[in-house]
Design a protein around this motif. Structure first.
Motif, short mmCIF file in Angstrom:
data_model
loop_
_atom_site.label_atom_id
_atom_site.label_comp_id
_atom_site.label_asym_id
_atom_site.label_seq_id
_atom_site.Cartn_x
_atom_site.Cartn_y
_atom_site.Cartn_z
N ALA A 180 0.86 -1.18 0.00
CA ALA A 180 0.00 0.00 0.00
C ALA A 180 0.89 1.22 0.00
O ALA A 180 1.98 1.21 0.58
N PHE A 181 0.43 2.28 -0.65
CA PHE A 181 1.26 3.48 -0.73
C PHE A 181 0.39 4.70 -0.97
O PHE A 181 -0.66 4.63 -1.60
N ALA A 182 0.84 5.82 -0.42
CA ALA A 182 0.12 7.09 -0.58
C ALA A 182 0.50 7.73 -1.91
O ALA A 182 1.64 7.62 -2.36
N VAL A 183 -0.48 8.38 -2.52
CA VAL A 183 -0.27 9.13 -3.76
C VAL A 183 -0.93 10.49 -3.60
O VAL A 183 -1.81 10.68 -2.77
N ALA A 184 -0.51 11.43 -4.43
CA ALA A 184 -1.10 12.77 -4.39
C ALA A 184 -2.48 12.78 -5.04
O ALA A 184 -3.37 13.53 -4.65
N ALA A 185 -2.66 11.93 -6.06
CA ALA A 185 -3.94 11.85 -6.78
C ALA A 185 -4.08 10.45 -7.36
O ALA A 185 -3.09 9.79 -7.64
N LEU A 186 -5.30 10.02 -7.53
CA LEU A 186 -5.57 8.71 -8.12
C LEU A 186 -5.90 8.89 -9.59
O LEU A 186 -6.62 9.81 -9.96
N GLU A 187 -5.37 8.00 -10.41
CA GLU A 187 -5.62 8.08 -11.85
C GLU A 187 -7.06 7.71 -12.15
O GLU A 187 -7.64 6.86 -11.52
N LYS A 188 -7.60 8.36 -13.14
CA LYS A 188 -8.97 8.06 -13.56
C LYS A 188 -8.94 7.06 -14.71
O LYS A 188 -7.98 6.98 -15.46
N HIS A 189 -10.01 6.28 -14.82
CA HIS A 189 -10.13 5.30 -15.88
C HIS A 189 -10.11 6.04 -17.22
O HIS A 189 -10.81 7.04 -17.39
N PRO A 190 -9.35 5.55 -18.22
CA PRO A 190 -9.23 6.28 -19.48
C PRO A 190 -10.54 6.44 -20.26
O PRO A 190 -10.72 7.44 -20.96
N ARG A 191 -11.46 5.49 -20.16
CA ARG A 191 -12.72 5.60 -20.90
C ARG A 191 -13.83 6.25 -20.09
O ARG A 191 -14.54 7.10 -20.60
N SER A 192 -13.98 5.84 -18.85
CA SER A 192 -15.12 6.35 -18.06
C SER A 192 -14.81 7.67 -17.37
O SER A 192 -15.72 8.41 -17.02
N GLY A 193 -13.52 7.93 -17.12
CA GLY A 193 -13.15 9.14 -16.40
C GLY A 193 -13.39 9.03 -14.91
O GLY A 193 -13.23 10.00 -14.17
N LYS A 194 -13.75 7.84 -14.43
CA LYS A 194 -14.02 7.63 -13.01
C LYS A 194 -12.79 7.08 -12.30
O LYS A 194 -11.96 6.41 -12.90
N THR A 195 -12.71 7.37 -11.03
CA THR A 195 -11.66 6.82 -10.19
C THR A 195 -12.17 5.50 -9.63
O THR A 195 -13.29 5.44 -9.13
N GLU A 196 -11.35 4.45 -9.73
CA GLU A 196 -11.76 3.18 -9.15
C GLU A 196 -11.75 3.31 -7.64
O GLU A 196 -10.83 3.87 -7.06
N ARG A 197 -12.78 2.80 -7.01
CA ARG A 197 -12.89 2.90 -5.56
C ARG A 197 -13.41 1.60 -5.02
O ARG A 197 -14.42 1.08 -5.49
N TYR A 198 -12.73 1.09 -4.03
CA TYR A 198 -13.15 -0.15 -3.38
C TYR A 198 -13.32 0.12 -1.91
O TYR A 198 -12.44 0.66 -1.26
N ILE A 199 -14.48 -0.23 -1.39
CA ILE A 199 -14.76 -0.05 0.02
C ILE A 199 -14.95 -1.44 0.62
O ILE A 199 -15.84 -2.18 0.21
N PRO A 200 -14.10 -1.80 1.60
CA PRO A 200 -14.23 -3.14 2.19
C PRO A 200 -15.52 -3.27 2.98
O PRO A 200 -15.91 -2.35 3.68
N LEU A 201 -16.18 -4.37 2.82
CA LEU A 201 -17.38 -4.66 3.60
C LEU A 201 -17.02 -5.70 4.63
O LEU A 201 -16.54 -6.79 4.31
N TYR A 202 -17.22 -5.38 5.87
CA TYR A 202 -16.88 -6.28 6.96
C TYR A 202 -18.07 -7.16 7.30
O TYR A 202 -19.21 -6.84 6.95
N GLU A 203 -17.82 -8.24 7.98
CA GLU A 203 -18.88 -9.20 8.30
C GLU A 203 -20.03 -8.57 9.05
O GLU A 203 -21.18 -8.94 8.89
N ASP A 204 -19.74 -7.56 9.88
CA ASP A 204 -20.81 -6.96 10.67
C ASP A 204 -21.48 -5.81 9.92
O ASP A 204 -22.31 -5.11 10.48
N TYR A 205 -21.18 -5.65 8.64
CA TYR A 205 -21.77 -4.57 7.85
C TYR A 205 -23.21 -4.91 7.53
O TYR A 205 -23.54 -6.00 7.09
N THR A 206 -24.09 -3.96 7.77
CA THR A 206 -25.49 -4.15 7.41
C THR A 206 -25.96 -2.96 6.61
O THR A 206 -25.50 -1.84 6.79
N VAL A 207 -26.90 -3.20 5.71
CA VAL A 207 -27.43 -2.13 4.86
C VAL A 207 -28.62 -1.49 5.53
O VAL A 207 -29.43 -2.08 6.13
#
Length: 72
Positions: free
Chosen positions: A45-72
């Motif tokens: 893992a490493f820190a960056v100043a900015a995250l690259e955006k997807h070349p076609r969608s222009g969106k930044t990939e984002r992953y949010i971990p869901l823990y076992e105790d996560y409820t909607v």
């Protein structure tokens, strides 16, 4: 990135310790990989100043971990 490596880039917020965050993320990734039997897969893992955006969608990939105790 090799086929046997996962990476996590993140942006640290002002006042946060990037190295402490990187160490914590790497430890969690390592534990998950070890639990899954993927002991030969490297992770980092490493820190960056900015995250690259997807070349076609222009969106930044984002992953949010869901823990076992996560409820909607």
């Amino acid at each position: 990135v090799s086929k046997q490596e996962i990476q996590c880039a993140f942006i640290a917020q002002p006042g946060q310790d990037p190295q402490a965050i990187a160490d914590s993320i790497a430890a969690e990734m390592r534990a998950a990989l070890d639990t899954a039997g993927c002991r030969t897969v490297q992770c980092r893992a490493f820190a960056v100043a900015a995250l690259e955006k997807h070349p076609r969608s222009g969106k930044t990939e984002r992953y949010i971990p869901l823990y076992e105790d996560y409820t909607v």
